[in-house]
Design an enzyme around this catalytic site. Structure first.
Site: not given
Ligand code: UT7
Length: 334
Positions: A116, A257, A287
């Protein structure tokens, strides 16, 4: 002898027609429109056709950037492409293919891989080539067909990424008021497992195992990447502003970004930028990796929000891990 500076003289972008909505993703993986909007701010992303490649999108964006610069094809003396989704892994480079499509002959062309951060990395390379006197008019392109490495059964990644391209012309000038002010680019490979496409490569050459395990798809430690992104981006912006004695309020366009609206908001708030200063396109494009920043610049250019002589602050973070920020005067046509 007068000094030569590097100037950002034009912008262009290309967005594929096909739209992938949150409602469509609801039918593909266990997710909801509400979750995606709340956790990422993303509503739609654009996806290239199966026969539309990274070089095709880069060509369209590059063509527009050249047209808007007022230069001719013959003036371009270097072509650089940032991508992690090249037409071909290894060779030929996507920059070579784009050059050929544009009709640019006998000119140095190569790709870089900085995920990125690729476009801002290219700005630093273009600046160095120009200030050293080696080149005069450089076409830089960030182009990604990210859909080609996304696993559409993995809800942690497939909701985030989209396809597209952005391009700019960086030219030599002796007028300091048009010069790019400063660029910081950095990396820390100890976090290389945060964002990785395990295959194909020398670690995992193509094999049945690669296919069976889906090692050709991007893997991301989302939450860990999120936290580090907020911390690093905030620190990096503070550093470049302080070093150049520029206050947040003097930035007309803060262009981060576009990975996740929550990251953009957290960084914007920490740096005391108001809503008018912060450029947001993540809701419609998702993204797009190396294309995200030039696509956002193009958006504010085409809407009339970005004008000649205005100061932009670019800030990016991605796989590697890599990060970069830049203070850039937009020196496009008045
Ligand atoms: O471009 C390069 C840089 N990239 C980034 O900067 C990306 C950075 N990361 C993110 O944008 C976020 O971490 C995500 C959007 C990918 C995930 O959001 P989060 O708030 O960090 O969620 P998490 O990974 O801590 O997951 C929380 C919960 C989990 O369920 P449990 O374990 O709490 O039951 C996940 O399984 O949300 C669940 N989850 C989803 N639920 C519904 C993860 N993805 C999804 C989804 N829909 N698409």
């Amino acid at each position: 002898m007068s000094k030569t500076y590097a100037s950002f003289i034009s912008i262009g972008a290309y967005v594929p027609k096909k739209v992938l909505t949150n409602q469509m993703l609801e039918k593909m993986v266990d997710t909801t429109d509400e979750w995606i909007k709340k956790r990422t701010g993303i509503e739609t992303r654009h996806i290239a056709e199966s026969d539309e490649y990274t070089s095709d999108m880069g060509y369209e964006a590059g063509k527009l950037a050249i047209e808007r610069s007022g230069l001719s094809i013959d003036d371009i003396d270097l072509v650089l492409c940032a991508t992690v989704t090249p037409d071909y892994f290894n060779m030929p480079s996507t920059a070579c293919i784009i050059s050929d499509k544009l009709g640019i002959k006998n000119v140095q062309a190569f790709d870089i891989s900085a995920a990125c951060s690729g476009f801002v990395y290219l700005l630093s390379i273009a600046k160095a080539f120009i200030e050293s006197g080696m080149k005069k008019n450089i076409l830089i392109i960030g182009s990604e067909k990210f859909s080609s490495i996304v696993d559409y059964t993995d809800r942690g990644t497939c909701i985030l990424f989209g396809d597209g391209a952005g391009a700019a012309i960086i030219s030599a000038t002796e007028d300091k008021t048009k010069a790019m002010i400063d660029i910081h680019a950095s990396a820390d490979g100890s976090y290389s497992d945060f964002l990785v496409t395990p295959a194909p490569g020398s670690v995992n050459p193509v094999s049945q195992k690669v296919i069976d395990k889906g090692l050709n798809f991007v893997k991301m430690k989302g939450n860990e990447t999120f936290k580090l992104a907020v911390k690093t981006l905030t620190k990096d912006v503070k550093h470049i502003l302080e070093k150049n004695n520029i206050a947040s309020k003097d930035i007309l366009h803060f262009i981060p970004h576009q990975a996740n609206y929550r990251i953009i908001k957290a960084v914007g708030d920490a740096l005391k930028f108001n809503e008018e200063q912060v450029v947001v396109t993540v809701h419609k494009y998702g993204n797009t990796s190396a294309a995200s920043i030039p696509m956002a610049i193009n958006d504010i250019y085409e809407s009339g929000r970005l004008k000649y002589g205005e100061l932009m602050l670019l800030d990016t973070f991605g796989g590697g891990l890599t990060w970069a920020s830049a203070l850039v005067i937009f020196a496009g046509k008045k």
